[in-house]
Design a protein around this motif. Structure first.
Motif, mmCIF file in Angstrom:
data_model
loop_
_atom_site.group_PDB
_atom_site.id
_atom_site.type_symbol
_atom_site.label_atom_id
_atom_site.label_comp_id
_atom_site.label_asym_id
_atom_site.label_seq_id
_atom_site.Cartn_x
_atom_site.Cartn_y
_atom_site.Cartn_z
ATOM 1 N N PHE A 427 -13.484 -2.140 16.669
ATOM 2 C CA PHE A 427 -13.936 -1.559 17.923
ATOM 3 C C PHE A 427 -13.674 -0.072 17.820
ATOM 4 N N TRP A 428 -14.751 0.693 17.883
ATOM 5 C CA TRP A 428 -14.682 2.151 17.769
ATOM 6 C C TRP A 428 -14.132 2.503 16.392
ATOM 7 N N VAL A 429 -12.992 3.192 16.311
ATOM 8 C CA VAL A 429 -12.445 3.597 15.018
ATOM 9 C C VAL A 429 -11.322 2.672 14.549
ATOM 10 N N VAL A 430 -11.021 1.631 15.312
ATOM 11 C CA VAL A 430 -10.009 0.649 14.907
ATOM 12 C C VAL A 430 -10.739 -0.453 14.156
ATOM 13 N N ALA A 431 -10.565 -0.499 12.835
ATOM 14 C CA ALA A 431 -11.411 -1.364 12.025
ATOM 15 C C ALA A 431 -10.638 -1.986 10.874
ATOM 16 N N LEU A 432 -11.047 -3.194 10.510
ATOM 17 C CA LEU A 432 -10.545 -3.886 9.325
ATOM 18 C C LEU A 432 -11.726 -4.299 8.470
ATOM 19 N N LYS A 433 -11.637 -4.030 7.184
ATOM 20 C CA LYS A 433 -12.676 -4.455 6.249
ATOM 21 C C LYS A 433 -12.006 -4.788 4.923
ATOM 22 N N PRO A 434 -12.619 -5.654 4.125
ATOM 23 C CA PRO A 434 -12.011 -5.999 2.838
ATOM 24 C C PRO A 434 -11.773 -4.771 1.969
ATOM 25 N N LEU A 435 -10.731 -4.823 1.165
ATOM 26 C CA LEU A 435 -10.390 -3.734 0.259
ATOM 27 C C LEU A 435 -11.290 -3.743 -0.970
ATOM 28 N N SER A 436 -11.582 -2.564 -1.488
ATOM 29 C CA SER A 436 -12.212 -2.486 -2.800
ATOM 30 C C SER A 436 -11.136 -2.707 -3.861
ATOM 31 N N ALA A 437 -11.545 -2.849 -5.118
ATOM 32 C CA ALA A 437 -10.575 -3.058 -6.200
ATOM 33 C C ALA A 437 -9.627 -1.868 -6.311
ATOM 34 N N SER A 438 -10.161 -0.652 -6.223
ATOM 35 C CA SER A 438 -9.298 0.529 -6.334
ATOM 36 C C SER A 438 -8.377 0.635 -5.128
ATOM 37 N N GLN A 439 -8.856 0.292 -3.939
ATOM 38 C CA GLN A 439 -8.004 0.319 -2.760
ATOM 39 C C GLN A 439 -6.891 -0.724 -2.850
ATOM 40 N N PHE A 440 -7.182 -1.862 -3.441
ATOM 41 C CA PHE A 440 -6.152 -2.889 -3.618
ATOM 42 C C PHE A 440 -5.019 -2.353 -4.495
ATOM 43 N N ARG A 441 -5.374 -1.655 -5.569
ATOM 44 C CA ARG A 441 -4.339 -1.083 -6.444
ATOM 45 C C ARG A 441 -3.526 -0.017 -5.705
ATOM 46 N N ILE A 442 -4.197 0.783 -4.899
ATOM 47 C CA ILE A 442 -3.499 1.803 -4.117
ATOM 48 C C ILE A 442 -2.560 1.149 -3.112
ATOM 49 N N ALA A 443 -3.021 0.069 -2.485
ATOM 50 C CA ALA A 443 -2.205 -0.617 -1.475
ATOM 51 C C ALA A 443 -0.877 -1.094 -2.068
ATOM 52 N N LEU A 444 -0.873 -1.512 -3.325
ATOM 53 C CA LEU A 444 0.364 -1.992 -3.949
ATOM 54 C C LEU A 444 1.426 -0.897 -4.006
ATOM 55 N N VAL A 445 0.999 0.369 -4.111
ATOM 56 C CA VAL A 445 1.948 1.485 -4.177
ATOM 57 C C VAL A 445 2.664 1.670 -2.841
ATOM 58 N N TYR A 446 1.896 1.548 -1.758
ATOM 59 C CA TYR A 446 2.443 1.826 -0.431
ATOM 60 C C TYR A 446 3.054 0.603 0.249
ATOM 61 N N LEU A 447 2.811 -0.586 -0.273
ATOM 62 C CA LEU A 447 3.176 -1.811 0.429
ATOM 63 C C LEU A 447 4.674 -1.943 0.692
ATOM 64 N N VAL A 448 5.493 -1.706 -0.313
ATOM 65 C CA VAL A 448 6.939 -1.935 -0.162
ATOM 66 C C VAL A 448 7.557 -1.004 0.877
ATOM 67 N N PRO A 449 7.338 0.319 0.804
ATOM 68 C CA PRO A 449 7.968 1.170 1.835
ATOM 69 C C PRO A 449 7.438 0.906 3.241
ATOM 70 N N ILE A 450 6.152 0.628 3.380
ATOM 71 C CA ILE A 450 5.615 0.335 4.705
ATOM 72 C C ILE A 450 6.200 -0.972 5.237
ATOM 73 N N THR A 451 6.326 -1.972 4.374
ATOM 74 C CA THR A 451 6.889 -3.262 4.803
ATOM 75 C C THR A 451 8.358 -3.115 5.194
ATOM 76 N N PHE A 452 9.110 -2.359 4.418
ATOM 77 C CA PHE A 452 10.512 -2.106 4.763
ATOM 78 C C PHE A 452 10.610 -1.496 6.168
ATOM 79 N N ALA A 453 9.751 -0.523 6.440
ATOM 80 C CA ALA A 453 9.780 0.132 7.754
ATOM 81 C C ALA A 453 9.418 -0.845 8.870
ATOM 82 N N GLN A 454 8.492 -1.761 8.605
ATOM 83 C CA GLN A 454 8.120 -2.744 9.622
ATOM 84 C C GLN A 454 9.269 -3.705 9.918
#
Length: 563
Positions: A427-454
């Motif tokens: 809705f508007w600019v709040v959006a979810l869409k499947p990750l591309s292959a390169s985005q999936f690899r990038i997500a692995l870098v940020y996942l641990v610190p973001i999860t710790f913060a959550q």
């Protein structure tokens, strides 16, 4: 608990399927086809776009074409409102993912933002009338259109800049003869007026020296056409009453673009500019987004009932007996500190932590640093907070498996919707869409610190539970504890903005508009965390699930500066 999980899951499935199906019906109304396409830029970069083809547009009966481009840290679907209405009027529309955005490769800002490649692709389509091509772009998408116009000056007939500008910092200077037949749609409350046109207030843009040089006059009247369409020198300014991100959901802003191309391009289907149906799709994909979260918590509830996850099923620790002074202090900190630290953390990354091969997305790095700063201070304060009874050690592996299994179900659902209906959930600019292959690899870098913060954030949120609260008060208090500071920040910021025309946070308008997304984002985290806390008595499973969600949401929805 199992019954509730099934009801939530089934409700979510109905909303996701029904919303996605309805969104598809609206974007294909009247026989329009929508295709998810890939092509290569001249430099070999893989580019992504949605191609809208109206009925009757064929090689033997070509139709006018429009290249439509989103702004910074958005993607092709952000242009849906424009693309749907252009296609309904007989235009072939190529809604482009800029380089480094969405499913397009390369780095953000590279190759003219992907504009020249997009225009070349549009012109290569056999069903497109190459003598009647328009360019439309919002914000940085306007600079994308201008890059295409500069690279191929004779390859288009008209242009609409939505909340964008000619000239520095990222485009060639405009003149009374370049670009061709230009309409500027610049809202009265555009947050980027200083950057775009060097005026403090968007409503004063007609007095911009840069705009006057573009129009060839010092007396610009909104709505009036300057120059001649036949000569390619036409100019028009309109100022709908909305904001920079509000252009995407503004009937007036979209209508201004429709009206301009109706006057400057030949071969379209005449429809009144106010005859618009796109908002129905926005509602439908919004329903699908709500359904996704119902599927997520329903799936968690059902999986938690399995014997393998039995060790995670625990009663929550004793709640606060009442809302006393200590409770209100903790609530105020939880609500206000994240908003207070938001701009400093984002600016710090901009100044001191440039994108790199390790941290290739500036906005995701900003979110990560902001989250870690808040987590660190929260841990420090929890050490001195009122002690809680000892709890069993978290079952980290089981919690991770449960979070992964839950997210896999939600992810598979949205992946299916993208494949079956060619839509994302938004809705508007709040959006979810499947990750591309390169985005999936990038997500692995940020996942641990973001999860710790959550996990830390939900642990602090759990300490705010109050005995005897009904579900409305319980969930409402949790959502206000996380999102309340941002609500207050935005109410003050935009209250002053709408009253005076000057944005108090104009020193960083990009971070200002990003902050808007944090209200629903933090409310969603609070809702998920409260639901799971009641079933596990721990912040770990909910924090892991929210970590997966936040990482996915941010990485898929922003720009990649280093490819």
């Amino acid at each position: 608990m199992i019954r509730k999980g099934w009801w939530l899951f089934l409700l979510g499935l109905v909303l996701v399927l029904g919303g996605s199906w309805q969104a598809s019906r609206i974007q294909t109304a009247g026989g329009i086809s929508v295709q998810d396409i890939r092509f290569r830029s001249p430099a070999g970069t893989l580019m992504s776009a949605l191609l809208y083809v109206p009925p009757g547009a064929t090689a033997s009966t070509p139709a006018p074409g429009i290249l439509a481009v989103h702004g910074y840290i958005n993607s092709r679907e952000t242009q849906d409102g424009f693309a749907i209405e252009f296609a309904r009027r007989g235009y072939v529309v190529l809604a482009l993912d800029q380089t480094g955005h969405g499913y397009s490769g390369g780095a953000a800002f590279s190759e003219g933002f992907g504009g020249p490649a997009g225009l070349a692709q549009l012109r290569s389509l056999p069903m497109v009338d190459k003598a009647n091509i328009g360019l439309e772009g919002h914000s940085m998408g306007g600079w994308t259109a201008l890059a295409a116009a500069a690279a191929m000056p004779g390859a288009y007939r008209a242009m609409v800049l939505q909340g964008s500008s000619t000239g520095k910092p990222f485009a060639a200077d405009g003149t009374p003869t370049w670009p061709r037949n230009l309409a500027l749609v610049f809202s009265r409350y555009d947050e980027f007026s200083k950057i775009m046109w060097d005026v403090d207030r968007a409503q004063d843009v007609a007095g911009s020296a840069k705009l006057q040089a573009l129009f060839g006059t010092t007396a610009i009247v909104p709505g009036r056409i300057y120059g001649r369409i036949a000569d390619g020198t036409a100019r028009r300014l309109t100022q709908p009453i909305t904001t920079h991100p509000g252009d995407h959901i503004s009937h007036a802003a979209i209508g201004d673009a429709l009206d301009w191309f109706g006057q400057t391009l030949e071969g379209g289907t005449p429809l009144p500019a106010d005859n618009q149906i796109w908002f129905g799709k926005e509602i439908a994909t919004g329903m699908a987004l709500v359904g996704f979260f119902a599927i997520l918590v329903g799936s968690f509830d059902l999986l938690l009932a399995l014997p393998v996850f039995a060790p995670l099923r625990r009663a929550p620790p004793p709640a606060n007996p009442r809302r006393d002074a200590r409770w209100w202090r903790q609530f105020a900190f939880a609500a206000l500190w994240p908003a207070i630290s938001f701009f400093p953390a984002f600016i710090l990354v901009t100044l001191a932590l440039p994108p790199s091969s390790l941290l290739p997305q500036t906005v995701t790095t900003q979110v990560t640093l902001w989250a870690l700063i808040n987590a660190g201070l929260t841990l420090l304060l929890l050490r001195f907070a009122q002690p809680k009874p000892p709890r069993p050690a978290p079952q980290w592996l089981l919690a991770a498996l449960l979070a992964l299994a839950t997210m896999a179900i939600g992810y598979a659902t949205l992946l299916a919707m993208a494949e079956w209906f060619t839509v994302d959930s938004r809705f508007w600019v709040v959006a979810l869409k499947p990750l591309s292959a390169s985005q999936f690899r990038i997500a692995l870098v940020y996942l641990v610190p973001i999860t710790f913060a959550q996990i830390v954030m939900l642990a602090a949120l759990g300490r705010l539970a109050v005995a005897g609260d009904g579900w409305i008060r319980r969930y409402g208090a949790a959502m206000l504890a996380l999102a309340g500071g941002f609500i207050l920040l935005l109410v003050i910021d935009y209250g002053v903005f709408f009253a005076t025309g000057q944005l108090p946070t104009a020193f960083d308008p990009l971070t200002t508009v990003i902050a808007i997304q944090f209200v629903p984002l933090l409310a969603i985290i609070a809702g998920i965390g409260t639901f799971i806390w009641a079933r596990t008595g721990s912040a770990v499973p909910g924090g892991m699930l929210c970590g997966l969600f936040v990482t996915w949401y941010v990485v898929a929805g922003t720009a990649t500066q280093v490819s």
